[in-house]
Enzyme design. Structure first.
Site, PDB file in Angstrom:
ATOM      1  N   ARG A  47     -17.046  -9.123   5.134  1.00 47.90           N
ATOM      2  CA  ARG A  47     -18.237  -9.120   4.276  1.00 47.90           C
ATOM      3  C   ARG A  47     -18.925 -10.483   4.273  1.00 47.90           C
ATOM      4  O   ARG A  47     -20.135 -10.582   4.143  1.00 47.90           O
ATOM      5  CB  ARG A  47     -17.840  -8.808   2.836  1.00 47.90           C
ATOM      6  CG  ARG A  47     -17.450  -7.373   2.628  1.00 47.90           C
ATOM      7  CD  ARG A  47     -17.346  -7.096   1.128  1.00 47.90           C
ATOM      8  NE  ARG A  47     -16.916  -5.741   0.906  1.00 47.90           N
ATOM      9  CZ  ARG A  47     -15.714  -5.405   0.435  1.00 47.90           C
ATOM     10  NH1 ARG A  47     -14.831  -6.330   0.108  1.00 47.90           N
ATOM     11  NH2 ARG A  47     -15.397  -4.137   0.264  1.00 47.90           N
ATOM     12  N   LYS A 152       0.555  -2.416   6.838  1.00 42.61           N
ATOM     13  CA  LYS A 152       1.130  -1.763   5.670  1.00 42.61           C
ATOM     14  C   LYS A 152       0.442  -2.280   4.397  1.00 42.61           C
ATOM     15  O   LYS A 152      -0.141  -3.363   4.468  1.00 42.61           O
ATOM     16  CB  LYS A 152       2.633  -1.997   5.630  1.00 42.61           C
ATOM     17  CG  LYS A 152       3.036  -3.438   5.256  1.00 42.61           C
ATOM     18  CD  LYS A 152       4.431  -3.455   4.747  1.00 42.61           C
ATOM     19  CE  LYS A 152       4.573  -4.091   3.425  1.00 42.61           C
ATOM     20  NZ  LYS A 152       4.399  -5.505   3.296  1.00 42.61           N
ATOM     21  N   ASP A 181       4.528  -2.524  11.495  1.00 44.88           N
ATOM     22  CA  ASP A 181       5.620  -2.941  10.635  1.00 44.88           C
ATOM     23  C   ASP A 181       6.160  -4.174  11.341  1.00 44.88           C
ATOM     24  O   ASP A 181       6.830  -4.053  12.377  1.00 44.88           O
ATOM     25  CB  ASP A 181       6.695  -1.853  10.550  1.00 44.88           C
ATOM     26  CG  ASP A 181       7.804  -2.255   9.592  1.00 44.88           C
ATOM     27  OD1 ASP A 181       8.253  -3.415   9.669  1.00 44.88           O
ATOM     28  OD2 ASP A 181       8.225  -1.424   8.772  1.00 44.88           O
ATOM     29  N   HIS A 182       5.846  -5.353  10.839  1.00 45.44           N
ATOM     30  CA  HIS A 182       6.099  -6.535  11.670  1.00 45.44           C
ATOM     31  C   HIS A 182       7.591  -6.764  11.928  1.00 45.44           C
ATOM     32  O   HIS A 182       7.959  -7.470  12.852  1.00 45.44           O
ATOM     33  CB  HIS A 182       5.409  -7.788  11.101  1.00 45.44           C
ATOM     34  CG  HIS A 182       6.124  -8.435   9.965  1.00 45.44           C
ATOM     35  ND1 HIS A 182       6.014  -8.015   8.676  1.00 45.44           N
ATOM     36  CD2 HIS A 182       6.968  -9.489   9.925  1.00 45.44           C
ATOM     37  CE1 HIS A 182       6.761  -8.772   7.902  1.00 45.44           C
ATOM     38  NE2 HIS A 182       7.352  -9.690   8.624  1.00 45.44           N
ATOM     39  N   LYS A 186      10.040  -8.070  15.632  1.00 46.25           N
ATOM     40  CA  LYS A 186      11.001  -9.170  15.738  1.00 46.25           C
ATOM     41  C   LYS A 186      11.956  -8.906  16.895  1.00 46.25           C
ATOM     42  O   LYS A 186      12.556  -7.833  16.979  1.00 46.25           O
ATOM     43  CB  LYS A 186      11.786  -9.325  14.423  1.00 46.25           C
ATOM     44  CG  LYS A 186      10.931  -9.844  13.261  1.00 46.25           C
ATOM     45  CD  LYS A 186      11.767 -10.006  12.008  1.00 46.25           C
ATOM     46  CE  LYS A 186      10.912 -10.220  10.768  1.00 46.25           C
ATOM     47  NZ  LYS A 186      10.445 -11.575  10.593  1.00 46.25           N
ATOM     48  N   HIS A 244      10.146  -2.139   6.110  1.00 46.46           N
ATOM     49  CA  HIS A 244      10.983  -3.007   6.946  1.00 46.46           C
ATOM     50  C   HIS A 244      12.468  -2.619   6.922  1.00 46.46           C
ATOM     51  O   HIS A 244      13.095  -2.449   7.961  1.00 46.46           O
ATOM     52  CB  HIS A 244      10.867  -4.470   6.495  1.00 46.46           C
ATOM     53  CG  HIS A 244       9.454  -4.960   6.378  1.00 46.46           C
ATOM     54  ND1 HIS A 244       8.468  -4.565   7.240  1.00 46.46           N
ATOM     55  CD2 HIS A 244       8.864  -5.824   5.513  1.00 46.46           C
ATOM     56  CE1 HIS A 244       7.329  -5.160   6.915  1.00 46.46           C
ATOM     57  NE2 HIS A 244       7.544  -5.922   5.859  1.00 46.46           N
TER      58      HIS A 244
HETATM   59  C1  BG6 Z   1       5.878  -8.723   4.199  1.00 51.53           C
HETATM   60  C2  BG6 Z   1       5.946  -8.631   2.709  1.00 51.53           C
HETATM   61  O1  BG6 Z   1       5.656  -7.468   4.760  1.00 51.53           O
HETATM   62  O2  BG6 Z   1       7.107  -9.255   4.682  1.00 51.53           O
HETATM   63  C3  BG6 Z   1       6.213 -10.000   2.100  1.00 51.53           C
HETATM   64  O3  BG6 Z   1       4.716  -8.126   2.210  1.00 51.53           O
HETATM   65  C4  BG6 Z   1       7.436 -10.609   2.702  1.00 51.53           C
HETATM   66  O4  BG6 Z   1       6.331  -9.921   0.689  1.00 51.53           O
HETATM   67  C5  BG6 Z   1       7.395 -10.556   4.223  1.00 51.53           C
HETATM   68  O5  BG6 Z   1       7.504 -11.960   2.263  1.00 51.53           O
HETATM   69  C6  BG6 Z   1       8.713 -10.973   4.821  1.00 51.53           C
HETATM   70  O6  BG6 Z   1       8.580 -11.107   6.185  1.00 51.53           O
HETATM   71  P1  BG6 Z   1       9.519 -12.078   7.003  1.00 51.53           P
HETATM   72  O7  BG6 Z   1       9.102 -11.870   8.419  1.00 51.53           O
HETATM   73  O8  BG6 Z   1       9.271 -13.465   6.512  1.00 51.53           O
HETATM   74  O9  BG6 Z   1      10.919 -11.634   6.724  1.00 51.53           O
END
Ligand code: BG6
Length: 506
Positions: A47, A152, A181-182, A186, A244
Site C-alpha cells: 500500500r 502461515k 512452513d519454514h 530447514k 511446525h
Molecule cells: C514462526 C513463529 O513461525 O516461527 C514465531 O510465528 C517463532 O513465533 C518462529 O518465533 C520460530 O522459528 P525458528 O526458525 O526461529 O525456530
C-alpha cells in the site's frame, strides 16, 4: 536453474518485515550463487508509496543488514532487477493497473508469463488477493505457469481454514498453491527423512517394539517481542504446534515414501495426521498443559511478563507455552506416547526430536533409574545441528557399573558445507515448482481438526488452568507431571548438542 524458468517474482506486503529480513536477502543469496534464471525480476507490491529507486535503496540496506552470504560486490547488479508498485488490496481496479505493470515489465525484460505471487501480507488478505488476481486473469497458465505462495497461518481454526480453502480453490488449482512452513525448509528437518531412510540401522528399531516414547521440543528464549498484536490472536498452539511441530511429527512418524515425488512424501505425512488419535474434550486437562511467562530476572536483568508486552491485553489468557501428549494410532506406533512442547522465554533456543528407546528387559548391571531411558537418539534441528546417541558403557574399574555416554555428530564438523537458510531453500523451490516441502490442503485441515478440542477447551472451559512460569525457566511444573506419568522426565537440552541439564552454560 533452467533458463526456461525465467519469471517475475511478485511479493505482496513488500514494505513489511518478512520481505526485508528474509525474502529479499534469500533471493539475493540465490542470485550470488547463480541460482536465479538469467531473466528474472522481482516486483514489490504494497500500500505504501515508493518509487523504484526508493524501494531499491530500502532493499539494499535490508540485504546489507540481513544477508546470509557475504558478497557485497553483486548488490548493485541485483537491485536493478527489483521494481515496485503500489496496490490498494481491496480495490479491483487497482489489480488492472497491477496486471498492466506486470505485462509492461515482462515485455521490457523479455520474460514469459511465468509468475510467482508471494503473499507476505496480513492473513486477512489471503482470500481477497488471490481472488482479485484471478479476476484480472493472473491465475491463468496459458502464457506460463502461475504460483501462489502463502505464509502461515492458514486459517485460525478448522472452520476458517475450510473457508480459506474454498476461496483459494475457486480460482486456483491445488498444484499452484505453495503453503510455506519454514520448518520444512530447514536442512535438519529434511535430514529426518535421510537419517531414517538411508540407514539400515535405525529403521528396524523405529517402531513400538523398541521405542518407549518420542519427545519433541521447540524452545525459544525470546519473548513475543514486537508481535504482541499478532500473538494475542494466535498463542503457542496455533503459532508453533499446528504447523511446525506437527510437520516434524509427520516426518518422524511417517512410513517410507515410495519415491521422492512431492505427492509420495506428502501422502505419507498426511497418513500420520490421519492416524492421530482424536483428543476427547474431557481429556484435554490431562493431556495438554498451557502456560504463560511472567516477569522474572534473567542473568540479572528484569524481563517483562507476557501481559506487560506491547500490544498484549493485561488480562490476556493467551498461552506462550504448550505441552501435549498424544498417540499415533497405527501399526508402527500403537501405544507409543508422543510428548511435544514449545514455548517462548524458555532458557534457551533449541529444537530437537528425542527418540527414547525401551530399557533392557532385565537390569543385569548396577544401572540406576536414570538408565531406564539410557538409550536415546537425539536429532538436533537447531542450534548446534547434529545427531547424538546416548548409550550405556562400563565405568572403568572394578565391577560392572554402567554410565551413559555420548556419540555425536555436529554439522559444524562438515567443513565448507553451508547450511542454506530455510527461506532460501523454499523460495528456490517455489521458483522450480517443487512442492515437496510445502503443506498441502488436507494436511492443514487434519492438523486443525486434531487440535480443535484443545483450542475449544482452552477458550471455553474456565476450569482449565493457565499456569504462569517465570521467564527463563522450562515452563510450568505441571508439564513435568504430564511426562512423569510415563516415569520419565523431559530432556533439558542445552545450546550444545552434547550437554543437557536444567542449568546449562549461558
Ligand atoms: C514462526 C513463529 O513461525 O516461527 C514465531 O510465528 C517463532 O513465533 C518462529 O518465533 C520460530 O522459528 P525458528 O526458525 O526461529 O525456530
Amino acid at each position: 536453474m533452467n533458463n526456461n524458468d525465467n519469471h517475475i517474482y511478485v511479493i505482496f506486503g513488500a514494505s513489511g518485515d518478512l520481505t526485508k529480513r528474509k525474502l529479499v536477502p534469500a533471493i539475493y543469496s540465490l542470485f550470488v550463487q547463480n541460482m536465479l534464471p538469467n531473466k528474472f525480476i522481482m516486483l514489490g507490491v504494497s500500500r505504501t508509496k515508493f518509487s523504484d529507486e526508493e524501494f531499491r535503496n530500502k532493499m539494499k540496506s535490508a540485504i546489507n543488514e540481513f544477508k546470509e552470504i557475504d558478497n557485497d560486490s553483486k548488490i548493485d547488479e541485483f537491485i536493478k532487477k527489483i521494481f515496485y508498485t503500489t496496490l490498494d488490496y481491496n480495490d479491483k481496479e487497482s489489480y488492472k493497473k497491477l496486471e498492466g505493470k506486470i505485462t509492461e515489465l515482462r515485455t521490457s525484460n523479455s520474460i514469459s508469463g511465468n509468475s510467482v505471487f508471494y503473499l507476505s501480507t496480513p492473513p486477512s488478505l489471503y482470500g481477497i488477493i488471490p481472488q482479485n488476481l484471478a479476476a484480472v486473469g493472473l491465475n491463468k497458465q496459458d502464457d506460463g505457469w502461475k504460483r501462489l505462495i502463502i505464509e502461515k497461518p492458514f486459517g485460525y481454526d478448522l472452520q476458517s481454514a475450510l473457508k480459506l480453502k474454498d476461496e483459494l480453490l475457486k480460482d486456483w488449482e491445488e498444484e499452484q498453491l505453495f503453503r510455506i512452513d519454514h520448518y520444512l525448509g530447514k536442512e535438519t528437518v529434511q535430514n529426518l527423512l535421510v537419517t531414517r531412510f538411508s540407514n539400515g540401522i535405525f529403521e528396524p528399531l523405529w517402531n513400538r517394539n523398541y521405542i518407549n516414547h518420542v519427545e519433541i521440543t521447540s524452545a525459544e528464549s525470546i519473548g513475543v517481542e514486537k508481535r504482541g498484536g499478532y500473538y494475542e490472536s494466535s498463542g503457542a498452539l496455533r503459532d508453533m504446534v499446528q504447523n511446525h511441530l506437527l510437520q516434524v511429527v509427520g516426518l518422524t512418524a511417517m512410513e517410507s515414501p515410495s519415491s521422492l515425488e512431492p505427492s509420495a512424501i506428502r501422502n505419507e505425512i498426511l497418513k500420520v495426521f490421519q492416524s492421530l488419535r482424536p483428543i476427547k474434550k474431557e481429556d484435554v486437562k490431562k493431556i495438554a498443559i498451557r502456560g504463560q511467562y511472567i516477569s522474572s530476572k534473567i542473568r540479572g536483568e528484569v524481563v517483562k511478563g507476557y501481559r506487560e508486552e506491547e500490544g498484549v491485553n493485561p488480562e490476556s489468557v493467551t498461552e506462550t507455552y504448550a505441552a501435549l501428549k498424544f498417540y499415533v494410532d497405527n501399526w508402527r506406533w500403537g501405544g507409543v506416547p508422543f510428548y511435544i512442547r514449545t514455548g517462548k522465554r524458555l532458557p534457551t533456543r533449541v529444537t530437537e526430536v528425542v527418540i527414547h528407546f525401551k530399557p533392557t528387559p532385565h537390569f543385569l548391571f548396577a544401572q540406576n533409574d536414570v538408565c531406564r531411558s539410557c538409550n536415546q537418539l537425539i536429532i538436533r534441528i537447531q542450534p548446534d545441528e547434529g545427531i547424538l546417541i546416548k548409550f550405556g558403557m562400563k565405568t572403568p574399574g572394578e565391577g560392572f557399573e554402567v554410565q551413559t555416554v555420548n556419540m555425536d555428530f555436529h554439522y559444524s564438523d562438515l567443513s565448507n558445507q553451508r547450511i542454506p537458510p530455510a527461506y532460501e531453500r523454499l523460495i528456490h523451490d517455489t521458483m522450480k515448482g517443487d512442492a515437496t516441502l510445502f503443506a498441502r490442503t488436507e494436511e492443514v485441515l487434519e492438523a486443525w481438526k486434531f487440535l480443535t478440542p484443545v483450542m475449544e477447551c482452552w477458550k471455553d472451559d474456565k476450569n482449565v488452568s493457565l499456569f504462569g512460569y517465570p521467564a527463563g525457566t522450562w515452563g510450568p511444573e505441571n508439564a513435568d507431571v504430564l511426562i512423569e506419568e510415563a516415569d520419565m522426565t523431559w530432556r533439558y537440552p542445552c545450546k550444545n548438542l552434547a550437554d543437557d541439564g536444567i542449568y546449562c552454560e549461558l
